[in-house]
Design an enzyme around this catalytic site. Sequence first.
Site, PDB file in Angstrom:
ATOM      1  N   GLY A 174      -6.738  -6.357 -12.743  1.00 15.66           N
ATOM      2  CA  GLY A 174      -7.540  -7.467 -12.254  1.00 15.66           C
ATOM      3  C   GLY A 174      -6.977  -8.066 -10.982  1.00 15.66           C
ATOM      4  N   ARG A 210      -3.794 -11.533  -7.285  1.00 19.37           N
ATOM      5  CA  ARG A 210      -3.503 -12.468  -6.197  1.00 19.37           C
ATOM      6  C   ARG A 210      -4.679 -12.579  -5.236  1.00 19.37           C
ATOM      7  NH1 ARG A 210       0.986  -9.195  -2.518  1.00 19.37           N
ATOM      8  NH2 ARG A 210       0.038  -7.131  -2.660  1.00 19.37           N
ATOM      9  N   LYS A 217      -6.673 -13.109  -0.199  1.00 18.75           N
ATOM     10  CA  LYS A 217      -5.600 -12.334  -0.828  1.00 18.75           C
ATOM     11  C   LYS A 217      -4.279 -13.066  -0.603  1.00 18.75           C
ATOM     12  CE  LYS A 217      -3.470  -7.761  -1.052  1.00 18.75           C
ATOM     13  NZ  LYS A 217      -3.525  -6.368  -0.572  1.00 18.75           N
ATOM     14  N   ASP A 250       3.547 -13.521  -8.716  1.00 14.84           N
ATOM     15  CA  ASP A 250       3.424 -14.937  -8.372  1.00 14.84           C
ATOM     16  C   ASP A 250       2.089 -15.251  -7.704  1.00 14.84           C
ATOM     17  OD1 ASP A 250       3.713 -13.915  -5.785  1.00 14.84           O
ATOM     18  OD2 ASP A 250       5.807 -14.501  -5.625  1.00 14.84           O
ATOM     19  N   ARG A 269     -10.136 -11.228   3.365  1.00 11.56           N
ATOM     20  CA  ARG A 269     -10.684  -9.870   3.409  1.00 11.56           C
ATOM     21  C   ARG A 269     -12.201  -9.906   3.259  1.00 11.56           C
ATOM     22  NH1 ARG A 269      -7.245  -5.900  -0.386  1.00 11.56           N
ATOM     23  NH2 ARG A 269      -8.326  -6.985  -2.068  1.00 11.56           N
ATOM     24  N   ARG A 325     -14.434  -1.620  -7.958  1.00 11.15           N
ATOM     25  CA  ARG A 325     -13.586  -0.433  -7.908  1.00 11.15           C
ATOM     26  C   ARG A 325     -13.905   0.537  -9.043  1.00 11.15           C
ATOM     27  NH1 ARG A 325      -8.797  -3.169  -5.923  1.00 11.15           N
ATOM     28  NH2 ARG A 325      -9.572  -5.191  -5.222  1.00 11.15           N
ATOM     29  N   ASP A 345      -7.638   1.827  -9.530  1.00 10.61           N
ATOM     30  CA  ASP A 345      -7.993   0.436  -9.251  1.00 10.61           C
ATOM     31  C   ASP A 345      -7.995   0.145  -7.756  1.00 10.61           C
ATOM     32  OD1 ASP A 345      -5.073   0.793  -9.948  1.00 10.61           O
ATOM     33  OD2 ASP A 345      -4.956  -1.187  -9.024  1.00 10.61           O
ATOM     34  N   ASN A 346      -7.580   1.125  -6.934  1.00 15.99           N
ATOM     35  CA  ASN A 346      -7.622   0.976  -5.483  1.00 15.99           C
ATOM     36  C   ASN A 346      -8.692   1.844  -4.842  1.00 15.99           C
ATOM     37  OD1 ASN A 346      -5.443  -0.791  -5.580  1.00 15.99           O
ATOM     38  ND2 ASN A 346      -3.929   0.804  -5.249  1.00 15.99           N
ATOM     39  N   ASP A 369      -7.392  -1.828  -0.248  1.00 14.17           N
ATOM     40  CA  ASP A 369      -6.046  -2.223  -0.659  1.00 14.17           C
ATOM     41  C   ASP A 369      -4.961  -1.531   0.155  1.00 14.17           C
ATOM     42  OD1 ASP A 369      -6.974  -4.026  -2.459  1.00 14.17           O
ATOM     43  OD2 ASP A 369      -6.681  -2.777  -4.228  1.00 14.17           O
TER      44      ASP A 369
END
Length: 512
Positions: A100, A103, A134, A146, A197, A204, A273-274, A283
């Site tokens: 998911g 960030r 992002k 983080d 972005r 995806r 996922d990319n 990504d």
Amino acid sequence: MNPERISSIGAAAELNAALGNRFAELPPAFFTRLQPTPLPAPYPVAFSAPAAAMIGLASDAMDDQSLLETLAGNRVLEASKPLAAVYSGHQFGVWAGQLGDGRAILLGDVAAAADTATHEAGGIEGGRIELQLKGAGLTPYSRMGDGRAVLRSSIREFLCSEAMAALGIPTTRALSVVGSDALVMRETPETSAVVLRMAPSFIRFGSFEHWYYKGDHATLKILADTVLAQFYPALQGAENPYQALLAEVTRRTAELVAQWQAVGFMHGVLNTDNMSILGLTLDYGPFGFMEAFDPRHICNHTDQQGRYSYANQPQIGEWNCYALGQTLLPLIGDVDATKAALAAYQPAFAAKRDALLHAKLGLQTRLQEDGALFDALFSILQGVDFTLFFRRLGELRTRPAAPFEQADAPLRDLFIDRAAFDGWAGRYRTRLETENSDDAVRRLAMHAVNPKYVLRNYLAQNAIERAQAKDFSELARLQQVLQKPFDEQPEFAHYAALPPDWASHLEVSCSS
């Protein structure tokens, strides 16, 4: 501390008036609504006027303090419905489960500007463009992260997104980078940043995998139907729309990878996922452009097994399409029909690669023996600078006044084994003569497809180091050069030179 909501005049207000959020209309299970985390004392780092024009913003829009605060995640447009999307994926070939937007926060979408050209992957003319922050803070999908991005990686993503667009390769775009002196810990403490972005969609392959592996075929169908309706409406009338969707995504993915190979681009983390459902480059992390040619080159220091090496990219692209095909099997309803859709990959890749190589070598016709000429070239190219070779090849003359060794010196001197080059160059000249190639015409055609300038890692590193000292002049200059990669730009010729010795020690990893 929550972001302030705004409705002031200026660029931010223009954006607010145009903002919607189609993704937020999906069922709540697709995302989590949340606010971005404010970025302390933000300052402008970079801005893309071409990307801004796509959504109707002026080239000086970032001078609007309200817009700067919006691009930092500190103020939320009134019309925005910010959210983080859930998806899953295979990472380095292993099922990683739920992932998911760890960030990234989707602010919404706006209509593409009227004069924005149709984007082959996603057709944005008359469509909408999503805006995503992002590095905007923690989300429920941050896992042990983080939620922040560092200035280093943000600059790399910004520059490469815009460089790829200028090369004509389907990609997400980057509108801006906003920096802050707030520190985050990576291998060492680094200052943080946020990138805005843009893409028609950030859906995806992993978005489909999420619902398939949960066994929720009803929600999987909602996602597939949404993608068909918004991005592939012509496929809705197909006998089996889901098979048609898989075939089209497979074709686009194959052609995208062929375009990467043609310019020596290596993605670095081709996890499912990319992978974009629209066939976009998605990504930017530990990417790289090939310098000294080595088909086994690994641009991602984390990828110690070489899964995502330059040579492996085509087959990994196909592997990822098979992973997508697995998820669509319940909707397609038949294994053979699914395999038939996936069978589009290899011929699409081969045809695109063949067309690109003919263009790169300035060949206007196709002969059966051309494949052997291409193979022979790559067999002698080991260690030769990829970008410089193809650019200088355009200067080769079929019948030079001087001896071949002298006339070919700028190209020939790139090779340690000059005899091997001489042998191949003789075959190449013979091939050019079969179509009565005109040197001047061919030179123009080859220079239009073989870039003089690409985002070499050392160029990015120079810009990053200056930016970390609050000097953004080199970043702006490099951005300017990369916007016109095929132009000579003699005042910037040093950006096309062989990399310095110290550049060979640069490493990028998944933290990049």
